[in-house]
Scaffold this motif. Structure first.
Motif, PDB file in Angstrom:
ATOM      1  N   ASP A   1       0.800  -1.231   0.000  1.00 30.32           N
ATOM      2  CA  ASP A   1       0.000   0.000   0.000  1.00 30.32           C
ATOM      3  C   ASP A   1       0.829   1.277   0.000  1.00 30.32           C
ATOM      4  O   ASP A   1       0.362   2.330   0.453  1.00 30.32           O
ATOM      5  CB  ASP A   1      -0.983   0.016   1.182  1.00 30.32           C
ATOM      6  N   VAL A   2       2.081   1.216  -0.495  1.00 27.70           N
ATOM      7  CA  VAL A   2       2.917   2.412  -0.638  1.00 27.70           C
ATOM      8  C   VAL A   2       3.371   2.485  -2.083  1.00 27.70           C
ATOM      9  O   VAL A   2       3.720   1.472  -2.694  1.00 27.70           O
ATOM     10  CB  VAL A   2       4.144   2.367   0.301  1.00 27.70           C
ATOM     11  N   SER A   3       3.347   3.686  -2.632  1.00 29.78           N
ATOM     12  CA  SER A   3       3.825   3.941  -3.985  1.00 29.78           C
ATOM     13  C   SER A   3       4.850   5.064  -3.926  1.00 29.78           C
ATOM     14  O   SER A   3       4.725   5.972  -3.097  1.00 29.78           O
ATOM     15  CB  SER A   3       2.653   4.369  -4.881  1.00 29.78           C
ATOM     16  N   PRO A   4       5.854   5.052  -4.803  1.00 29.72           N
ATOM     17  CA  PRO A   4       6.781   6.181  -4.825  1.00 29.72           C
ATOM     18  C   PRO A   4       6.072   7.489  -5.181  1.00 29.72           C
ATOM     19  O   PRO A   4       6.575   8.568  -4.890  1.00 29.72           O
ATOM     20  CB  PRO A   4       7.821   5.796  -5.869  1.00 29.72           C
ATOM     21  N   PHE A   5       4.881   7.381  -5.747  1.00 31.74           N
ATOM     22  CA  PHE A   5       4.113   8.573  -6.109  1.00 31.74           C
ATOM     23  C   PHE A   5       3.297   9.109  -4.934  1.00 31.74           C
ATOM     24  O   PHE A   5       2.612  10.119  -5.055  1.00 31.74           O
ATOM     25  CB  PHE A   5       3.233   8.281  -7.322  1.00 31.74           C
ATOM     26  N   ASP A   6       3.384   8.443  -3.782  1.00 34.76           N
ATOM     27  CA  ASP A   6       2.754   8.943  -2.557  1.00 34.76           C
ATOM     28  C   ASP A   6       3.557  10.077  -1.945  1.00 34.76           C
ATOM     29  O   ASP A   6       3.057  10.809  -1.100  1.00 34.76           O
ATOM     30  CB  ASP A   6       2.626   7.835  -1.500  1.00 34.76           C
ATOM     31  N   PHE A   7       4.821  10.225  -2.347  1.00 37.11           N
ATOM     32  CA  PHE A   7       5.709  11.242  -1.791  1.00 37.11           C
ATOM     33  C   PHE A   7       5.690  12.480  -2.680  1.00 37.11           C
ATOM     34  O   PHE A   7       6.096  12.413  -3.834  1.00 37.11           O
ATOM     35  CB  PHE A   7       7.141  10.708  -1.701  1.00 37.11           C
ATOM     36  N   ALA A   8       5.230  13.586  -2.121  1.00 34.21           N
ATOM     37  CA  ALA A   8       5.221  14.840  -2.892  1.00 34.21           C
ATOM     38  C   ALA A   8       6.644  15.279  -3.206  1.00 34.21           C
ATOM     39  O   ALA A   8       6.928  15.784  -4.292  1.00 34.21           O
ATOM     40  CB  ALA A   8       4.479  15.931  -2.132  1.00 34.21           C
ATOM     41  N   GLU A   9       7.551  15.082  -2.244  1.00 32.54           N
ATOM     42  CA  GLU A   9       8.957  15.429  -2.426  1.00 32.54           C
ATOM     43  C   GLU A   9       9.837  14.338  -1.820  1.00 32.54           C
ATOM     44  O   GLU A   9       9.516  13.793  -0.769  1.00 32.54           O
ATOM     45  CB  GLU A   9       9.306  16.742  -1.731  1.00 32.54           C
ATOM     46  N   VAL A  10      10.925  14.054  -2.507  1.00 29.51           N
ATOM     47  CA  VAL A  10      11.894  13.080  -2.015  1.00 29.51           C
ATOM     48  C   VAL A  10      13.279  13.724  -2.118  1.00 29.51           C
ATOM     49  O   VAL A  10      13.683  14.177  -3.192  1.00 29.51           O
ATOM     50  CB  VAL A  10      11.866  11.771  -2.828  1.00 29.51           C
ATOM     51  N   VAL A  11      13.985  13.750  -1.001  1.00 28.79           N
ATOM     52  CA  VAL A  11      15.351  14.261  -0.980  1.00 28.79           C
ATOM     53  C   VAL A  11      16.238  13.327  -1.807  1.00 28.79           C
ATOM     54  O   VAL A  11      16.096  12.107  -1.738  1.00 28.79           O
ATOM     55  CB  VAL A  11      15.868  14.342   0.477  1.00 28.79           C
ATOM     56  N   VAL A  12      17.140  13.916  -2.582  1.00 29.83           N
ATOM     57  CA  VAL A  12      18.085  13.147  -3.390  1.00 29.83           C
ATOM     58  C   VAL A  12      19.485  13.413  -2.840  1.00 29.83           C
ATOM     59  O   VAL A  12      19.956  14.550  -2.833  1.00 29.83           O
ATOM     60  CB  VAL A  12      18.010  13.537  -4.883  1.00 29.83           C
TER      61      VAL A  12
END
Length: 139
Positions: free
Chosen positions: A103-114
């Motif tokens: 139930d987690v998608s990488p598209f659930d994160f509005a922003e991801v630190v790189v």
């Protein structure tokens, strides 16, 4: 320190299943600019080494190491999905592929630190943020 958040997850084909206690929930989400992570493209969240339990299909996992051989990257040998890795920047942690969590998608994160993995903190002595990856869904 916040309480551990336990999640279930697995690979695409279902051969590998795991339970993981995330060090700080999903708030540790990040990506990296090293050569391998650039190609893999996964968002990783953190777990202590003793926080990951493979509950099914440990024999289906394959291991990949490169360069210094410090980081260990595991993936399902059937479907090829990267499930987790032992970090070079902190060998006491696993980076868990957030997309493998139920139930987690990488598209659930509005922003991801790189993180800057090209100038790796194990080489430079300094952890540096290279940027922020944003997802803005269209209407």
């Amino acid at each position: 320190m916040s309480a551990l958040e336990t999640r279930e997850g697995g690979c695409h084909c279902g051969a590998v299943r795991f339970r993981v206690a995330l060090s700080d929930g999903l708030s540790t989400a990040r990506r990296c600019t090293c050569s391998y992570c650039r190609m893999r493209g996964a968002v990783a969240v953190s777990s202590a080494l003793d926080g990951l339990e493979i509950t099914q299909g440990e024999d289906a996992l394959s291991l990949y190491r490169f360069n210094t051989g410090t980081a260990s990257h595991w993936f399902c040998r059937h479907c090829g999905i990267h499930t987790h890795h032992q970090r070079r920047s902190n060998p006491q942690q696993f980076g868990i592929n957030a997309a493998c969590l139920d139930d987690v998608s990488p598209f659930d994160f509005a922003e991801v630190v790189v993180m800057d993995g090209q100038a790796h903190p194990s080489d430079t002595g300094v952890a540096r943020i290279a940027g922020v990856l944003r997802f803005e869904p269209s209407d």
